[in-house]
Design an enzyme around this catalytic site. Structure first.
Site, PDB file in Angstrom:
ATOM      1  N   GLN A  59       0.810  -1.218   0.000  1.00 26.81           N
ATOM      2  CA  GLN A  59       0.000   0.000   0.000  1.00 26.81           C
ATOM      3  C   GLN A  59       0.840   1.263   0.000  1.00 26.81           C
ATOM      4  O   GLN A  59       2.043   1.236   0.255  1.00 26.81           O
ATOM      5  CB  GLN A  59      -0.906   0.018   1.230  1.00 26.81           C
ATOM      6  CG  GLN A  59      -0.143  -0.055   2.543  1.00 26.81           C
ATOM      7  CD  GLN A  59      -1.085  -0.033   3.751  1.00 26.81           C
ATOM      8  OE1 GLN A  59      -1.117   0.936   4.479  1.00 26.81           O
ATOM      9  NE2 GLN A  59      -1.851  -1.091   3.942  1.00 26.81           N
TER      10      GLN A  59
ATOM     11  N   HIS B  54      -0.001   5.804   0.748  1.00 24.43           N
ATOM     12  CA  HIS B  54      -0.986   6.792   1.186  1.00 24.43           C
ATOM     13  C   HIS B  54      -0.810   8.075   0.377  1.00 24.43           C
ATOM     14  O   HIS B  54       0.306   8.414  -0.020  1.00 24.43           O
ATOM     15  CB  HIS B  54      -0.826   7.057   2.683  1.00 24.43           C
ATOM     16  CG  HIS B  54      -0.862   5.796   3.483  1.00 24.43           C
ATOM     17  ND1 HIS B  54      -2.005   5.067   3.656  1.00 24.43           N
ATOM     18  CD2 HIS B  54       0.115   5.093   4.098  1.00 24.43           C
ATOM     19  CE1 HIS B  54      -1.733   3.986   4.366  1.00 24.43           C
ATOM     20  NE2 HIS B  54      -0.451   3.975   4.650  1.00 24.43           N
TER      21      HIS B  54
ATOM     22  N   HIS C 138       4.709   0.421   0.732  1.00 29.14           N
ATOM     23  CA  HIS C 138       5.160  -0.378   1.869  1.00 29.14           C
ATOM     24  C   HIS C 138       4.213  -1.541   2.148  1.00 29.14           C
ATOM     25  O   HIS C 138       3.065  -1.539   1.721  1.00 29.14           O
ATOM     26  CB  HIS C 138       5.301   0.488   3.129  1.00 29.14           C
ATOM     27  CG  HIS C 138       4.054   1.222   3.525  1.00 29.14           C
ATOM     28  ND1 HIS C 138       3.671   2.400   2.940  1.00 29.14           N
ATOM     29  CD2 HIS C 138       3.098   0.952   4.440  1.00 29.14           C
ATOM     30  CE1 HIS C 138       2.541   2.820   3.482  1.00 29.14           C
ATOM     31  NE2 HIS C 138       2.165   1.951   4.397  1.00 29.14           N
TER      32      HIS C 138
ATOM     33  N   ARG D 181      -4.245   0.432  -2.308  1.00 30.78           N
ATOM     34  CA  ARG D 181      -3.612  -0.884  -2.251  1.00 30.78           C
ATOM     35  C   ARG D 181      -3.237  -1.361  -3.645  1.00 30.78           C
ATOM     36  O   ARG D 181      -3.926  -1.073  -4.619  1.00 30.78           O
ATOM     37  CB  ARG D 181      -4.557  -1.893  -1.595  1.00 30.78           C
ATOM     38  CG  ARG D 181      -4.876  -1.552  -0.145  1.00 30.78           C
ATOM     39  CD  ARG D 181      -5.760  -2.606   0.507  1.00 30.78           C
ATOM     40  NE  ARG D 181      -6.213  -2.111   1.803  1.00 30.78           N
ATOM     41  CZ  ARG D 181      -7.295  -1.358   1.974  1.00 30.78           C
ATOM     42  NH1 ARG D 181      -8.059  -1.056   0.922  1.00 30.78           N
ATOM     43  NH2 ARG D 181      -7.630  -0.928   3.163  1.00 30.78           N
TER      44      ARG D 181
HETATM   45 ZN    ZN Z   1       0.421   2.246   5.550  1.00 29.53          ZN
END
Ligand code: ZN
Length: 408
Positions: A97, A99, A264, A283
């Site tokens: 994933q 962000h 990560h 994701r």
């Molecule tokens: Zn994360």
């Protein structure tokens, strides 16, 4: 100041023992426990233990935002707690994933609102308009993949696995050993048709098996991770992506800071995670949950980086070490009381006047504040409102507290 009862989250990748043992409950538990949340997240707020019973931290903030958060924090972030503290216990790998940045999150949230995708829909990417920088600090050994590895080292890894099907990608990276080359290889893999993945992923798994059998050690962790991920997610492009990422083993007290765009996946271990109070996750694989590859590719930062481990730095008073992280929403430090300091009352001032969440990970200490006194022991946490601070600590044995506050 009040003790906090955290909210236990049961996800399939969690542990049946780690969080229960940490909080002193019977183990193993009936369901895997993945996270213990201490914060004012609407999805699962922590409860203040008051003389009149339990009370949601959200309700306390709503009734007295300035007293709880302080005027300065309210002016910067509104009348909500801008960070969330978690204990995270991963027995199995979590999804691959990244962000979004603050701008990407605001834009994506509005875009999905216009498309009328309900905020709770499984295919919704942006559940709020905020970014979600994260810091994870290991409580015991913690294994993770984080950030793109410098390309020359990745070429060495791919050559060591001796997989003919990887040759075109080794050539590509050799000709373009930078973020552009990584983007090209990652994009090819993550968008590859399933029949192609069904050839390439097993070939890489075979390469990892042969490498392990050879007894070589240089890339043993990387090869082991390929096998672990391949066993759980056969044919998943995330297995290939693991070849491009730093394979990190954190020792207790070491951390990783994950800024916007950092790809990560946590693999295994127990840690304290502090993040901006957001749910925005994009994701790319290694999960049965919603995957949105085009959106992930839009936010990813392919800049390679070798050293991504964050270590705490001692602050002048000697008991506090601060993790140097840039997010405005949170600052995390560790307060350690040992040696001569045991048995004495010690000042533990903060660098500003906002609220604090104290989480005890070892030992036991009394915490004194304007708003009363509580005793923290391993696995327990306290909410110190802006009006309660500053605090004094009196420990009777070697004690470690994680302190989370708003960032400077
Ligand atoms: Zn994360």
């Amino acid at each position: 100041m009040h003790l906090l009862r955290g909210a236990v989250r049961t996800y399939a990748w969690g542990s049946r023992t780690a969080i229960a043992e940490f909080t002193g409950r019977p183990s193993p538990t009936a369901h895997p426990e993945a996270e213990l949340w201490f914060g004012a997240h609407p999805g699962d707020p922590a409860m203040l233990k008051t003389d009149d019973g339990e009370r949601s931290l959200i309700d306390a903030l709503r009734d007295d935002p300035e007293g709880q958060l302080g005027a300065a924090v309210c002016a910067r972030f509104g009348e909500t707690l801008p960070f969330l503290v978690k204990v995270l216990a991963a027995d199995e790998p979590l999804s691959l994933q990244a962000h979004p940045s603050a701008e990407q999150a605001a834009e994506g949230f509005e875009r999905e609102n216009k498309l009328q995708i309900p905020v709770s829909a499984p295919n919704r990417n942006y559940r709020d308009p905020s970014h979600k920088p994260e810091l994870i600090v290991a409580l015991d050994q913690f294994e993770a993949l984080a950030g793109f590895r410098p390309v020359p080292r990745t070429i060495e890894l791919m050559r060591a696995l001796a997989v003919t099907d990887l040759d075109p990608f080794v050539h590509l990276l050799s000709g373009q050993p930078d973020a552009g080359g990584l983007r090209a290889v990652f994009t090819t893999w993550i968008t590859a048709p399933q029949p192609d993945l069904d050839v390439l992923v097993p070939a890489v798994i075979d390469g990892a098996i042969n490498y392990m059998r050879s007894g070589k050690s240089e890339f043993a962790n990387e090869a082991k991770t390929v096998l672990e991920l391949g066993e759980r997610y056969p044919g998943d492009a995330g297995v290939l992506a693991s070849l491009l990422l730093n394979r990190i083993t954190l020792e207790p007290g070491e951390g990783i800071y994950l800024p916007a765009g950092n790809l990560h996946a946590y693999i295994n271990g127990v840690g304290v995670e502090v993040m901006a109070n957001s749910d925005n996750v994009l994701r790319g694989g290694l999960t049965p949950k919603h995957v949105d590859v085009p959106e992930l590719l839009r936010v990813l930062d392919f800049t390679p980086a070798a050293d991504v481990v964050v270590r705490s730095e001692v602050v002048e008073d000697g008991i506090e070490s601060l993790y140097p992280t840039p997010a405005p929403e949170f600052a995390v430090s560790v307060l350690r009381i040992d040696g001569d300091r045991i048995g004495h009352e010690i000042d533990a001032p903060t660098r500003h006047d906002g609220p604090q969440i104290l989480l005890c990970t070892e030992g036991s200490t009394v915490v004194h504040a304007k708003g009363g006194t509580v005793t923290l022991q391993k696995g327990s946490a306290a909410w110190v409102s802006a009006d309660d601070g500053p605090i004094r600590l009196a420990a009777t044995e070697p004690t470690t507290l994680f302190r989370s506050t708003v960032g400077i």
